[in-house]
Design an enzyme around this catalytic site. Structure first.
Site, short mmCIF file in Angstrom:
data_model
loop_
_atom_site.label_atom_id
_atom_site.label_comp_id
_atom_site.label_asym_id
_atom_site.label_seq_id
_atom_site.Cartn_x
_atom_site.Cartn_y
_atom_site.Cartn_z
N PRO A 93 0.82 -1.21 0.00
CA PRO A 93 0.00 0.00 0.00
C PRO A 93 0.86 1.26 0.00
O PRO A 93 0.35 2.35 -0.30
CB PRO A 93 -0.83 -0.12 1.28
CG PRO A 93 -0.18 -1.17 2.10
CD PRO A 93 0.63 -2.04 1.20
N GLU A 120 3.39 -6.87 8.31
CA GLU A 120 3.67 -5.45 8.09
C GLU A 120 4.57 -5.20 6.89
O GLU A 120 5.02 -4.08 6.67
CB GLU A 120 4.29 -4.82 9.35
CG GLU A 120 3.38 -4.86 10.58
CD GLU A 120 2.10 -4.05 10.39
OE1 GLU A 120 2.19 -2.90 9.92
OE2 GLU A 120 1.03 -4.59 10.71
N ASP A 177 -10.88 0.85 -23.89
CA ASP A 177 -10.83 0.66 -22.43
C ASP A 177 -10.74 2.00 -21.74
O ASP A 177 -10.03 2.90 -22.20
CB ASP A 177 -9.53 -0.07 -22.01
CG ASP A 177 -9.55 -1.56 -22.31
OD1 ASP A 177 -10.61 -2.08 -22.67
OD2 ASP A 177 -8.47 -2.16 -22.18
N1 ADE Z 1 -0.93 -4.99 0.28
C1 ADE Z 1 -1.86 -4.58 1.17
N2 ADE Z 1 -2.62 -3.62 0.67
C2 ADE Z 1 -2.18 -3.38 -0.61
C3 ADE Z 1 -2.55 -2.50 -1.65
N3 ADE Z 1 -3.55 -1.62 -1.52
N4 ADE Z 1 -1.87 -2.55 -2.81
C4 ADE Z 1 -0.85 -3.42 -2.96
N5 ADE Z 1 -0.44 -4.27 -2.01
C5 ADE Z 1 -1.09 -4.27 -0.84
#
Ligand code: ADE
Length: 274
Positions: A93, A120, A177
């Site tokens: 993330p 984590e 697309d």
């Molecule tokens: N791992 C956990 N959340 C994620 C996300 N939003 N994008 C990529 N990998 C992740």
């Protein structure tokens, strides 16, 4: 294209046997290899995580199993004379947003190695170590936190695989697309219809039955403006206004959009009901 995925949940990647990706594998267009990270552990409990230095909640994935796994996988592809170097994709993330543009870039690579993490994340030194020698991409599929990177791998593999030559039945089907580079760039795709011509009292727009290709193309573009202004106004706001022709500007005006002082388009009238 070769794809390797290293995970502590190989079964999570089962969907790679199904549908578009499964068929591309069966046809030999994709060589997918899923590996269990725990194969590269040496203790009785096959430990892959440990507590974070500096304290705090959660666990961090240990560097040693990842290092051994990546070395073994990379070695398996660089034997002989061929100098194939993988692009390593780290779902996180905290990564750069994964977009259609990145999918197009990745689809041009011969070999991708995905490293979905749990907990984590992976000890930072792994990313640094491989980043010194390989192209490492840390990518996020959206602004939300999942329990692991496996679902993001499924997302990214599908987005990339459908771009490979011969994988989608009809090469033209990428053209319109949403987010595809080209004429409709920065516009979302509008609504689509098929038979029957009437369903539960609902018809389809007359123009689609007119056989008039020019009018149909215009209608589709107008609908794309309708959707994009409603759902993703940021896409219009960032578009170079030179991309908008006279008809586009008329449609934008109907939707309550016009040029601001810098020439870029923004909402100038209250929201119009869809
Ligand atoms: N791992 C956990 N959340 C994620 C996300 N939003 N994008 C990529 N990998 C992740």
């Amino acid at each position: 294209m070769r794809l390797d995925v290293v995970t502590i949940f190989p079964e999570y990647l089962e969907p790679l046997n199904v549908s578009l990706v499964g068929k591309a594998r069966a046809r030999g267009q994709l060589d997918v290899r899923v590996h269990d990270l725990r194969e590269w552990t040496h203790d009785k409990h096959n430990t892959v995580d440990d507590t974070p230095y500096g304290g705090g909640p959660g666990m961090v994935m240990k560097p040693e199993p990842w290092g051994e796994a990546l070395d073994a996988i990379i070695e398996s592809g660089t034997s002989g004379t061929e100098d194939a170097r993988p692009t390593i994709v780290v779902p996180t993330p905290s990564g750069e947003p994964f977009t259609q543009e990145i999918a197009v870039e990745l689809a041009e690579k011969p070999w991708l190695v995905f490293t979905p993490a749990r907990y984590e994340g992976i000890d930072r030194r792994v990313i640094e170590e491989y980043g010194d020698h390989y192209d490492v991409r840390e990518l996020s599929i959206g602004d939300y936190v999942l329990a692991g990177g496996e679902a993001p791998v499924l997302v990214m593999v599908e987005a990339v695989a459908r771009l490979l030559p011969g994988v989608l039945g009809n090469a033209e089907s990428h053209r319109d697309d949403s987010f595809a580079p080209g004429a409709m760039a920065d516009l979302l795709e509008g609504p689509v219809y098929t038979k029957p011509p009437e369903w539960r009292g609902r018809g389809i727009p007359d123009v689609l039955l007119s056989g008039h290709h020019g009018k149909i193309a215009r209608w589709r573009r107008d609908e794309a403006f309708r959707r994009t202004t409603a759902n993703r106004p940021d896409l219009i706001e960032r578009t170079d206004p030179a991309a908008f022709d006279k008809k586009d500007r008329e449609m934008l005006s109907i939707l309550g959009w016009g040029p601001g002082e810098d020439g870029r388009f923004g909402r100038v009238a209250p929201d119009v009901e869809e």
